[in-house]
Scaffold this motif. Structure first.
Motif, PDB file in Angstrom:
ATOM      1  N   GLY A   1      29.797  65.841  -4.771  1.00 20.79           N
ATOM      2  CA  GLY A   1      28.819  66.847  -4.353  1.00 20.79           C
ATOM      3  C   GLY A   1      28.943  67.072  -2.866  1.00 20.79           C
TER       4      GLY A   1
ATOM      5  N   ARG B   1      29.694  75.254  -4.193  1.00 17.65           N
ATOM      6  CA  ARG B   1      30.930  74.488  -4.122  1.00 17.65           C
ATOM      7  C   ARG B   1      32.147  75.322  -4.525  1.00 17.65           C
ATOM      8  NH1 ARG B   1      31.599  68.442  -6.536  1.00 17.65           N
ATOM      9  NH2 ARG B   1      33.857  68.290  -6.463  1.00 17.65           N
TER      10      ARG B   1
ATOM     11  N   ASP C   1      26.404  67.145  -0.751  1.00 10.57           N
ATOM     12  CA  ASP C   1      25.341  66.500   0.008  1.00 10.57           C
ATOM     13  C   ASP C   1      25.619  65.023   0.258  1.00 10.57           C
ATOM     14  OD1 ASP C   1      25.113  65.731  -2.611  1.00 10.57           O
ATOM     15  OD2 ASP C   1      22.913  65.940  -2.706  1.00 10.57           O
TER      16      ASP C   1
END
Length: 266
Positions: free
Chosen positions: A30, A83, A32
């Protein structure tokens, strides 16, 4: 293998390292996730820094010797948080930089922040530093996804010299006892950083003939401290990506603390 790369090679390697960066992004769980080597950043923050930085430098190169107005880099599309869209934005950022560098050529004057260093204020020097930035940040992204790879030898060997001549060299007086730092790459290249009342300057020196380097081995002009490792390890150490115990250090290791704490007045 030489340690100074030709301009077309620099551009090729910037493109290759940028591709490797995007590959690491693609394999991340991910955006984050925290970047271990840049703990204040998430992977998205790192990608945003890479993309916005390349676009800003493209504008700087295009502007020539004068620093570009901020407005020249404004108006560009922001880094997408989706993304799926981020790699294309990153690729466009890299291409803008490469296009600007190709158009300018290596010898054209360019504004830089390293005016008092040993590096020239040219587009070729900008390309050289940009390669090291994307190479080290690619390592950051790879560490984040659990797949760190050494910097390619071609990149890292030039990176040691580039760091010393651009990020360390200065005409500001060294505030401590004059000394020198030697950097030995296991690939057979060595450099010396001399610091004294005239500032800091780097030079290439002959590689040691022995596998282990100590102060006693280096003669009357010995360095206060020497560090030995692969070229990749030396670059990553200089950029604070790996600890000192990852390398072989001989002499007064405390000198590195003085060097890192030094803030030249320019």
């Amino acid at each position: 293998m030489t340690t100074t790369l030709e301009f077309p090679v620099l551009l090729r390697l910037i493109d290759e390292r940028s591709t490797a960066f995007r590959t690491a992004i693609a394999f991340a769980p991910g955006l984050d996730v925290q970047v271990p080597t840049c703990p204040e950043w998430t992977l998205f923050d790192l990608a945003q820094h890479i993309g916005e930085g390349r676009r800003a430098w493209a504008a700087t190169v295009a502007a020539g010797p004068a620093a570009p107005a901020k407005s020249e880099a404004e108006g560009a599309p922001a880094a997408p948080r989706e993304r799926e869209a981020l790699p294309a934005w990153l690729a466009e950022s890299t291409e803008q930089l490469l296009d600007a560098l190709r158009e300018a050529g290596p010898d054209r004057g360019c504004w830089t922040w390293w005016g008092a260093s040993q590096s020239p204020q040219t587009c070729g020097a900008v390309a050289r530093h940009q390669l090291q930035q994307i190479a080290v940040h690619t390592y950051d992204a790879q560490v984040t996804v659990g797949a760190p790879e050494p910097l390619p030898d071609e990149v890292a060997l030039d990176g040691i010299e580039e760091f010393l001549s651009t990020c360390v060299a200065t005409t500001s007086a060294w505030p401590h006892k004059p000394t020198a730092f030697d950097f030995h790459a296991t690939q057979g290249h060595s450099w010396r950083l001399t610091v004294d009342g005239d500032g800091a300057r780097s030079t290439r020196i002959p590689a040691p003939r022995t596998t282990r380097v100590t102060a006693a081995d280096e003669g009357p002009d010995t360095a206060g401290v020497s560090v030995r490792g692969t070229a990749s390890e030396l670059v990553l150490y200089l950029y604070d990506r790996i600890p000192a115990d990852s390398l072989q250090i001989d002499g007064d290791a405390g000198l590195f603390d003085l060097l890192r704490a030094w803030e030249p007045e320019e």
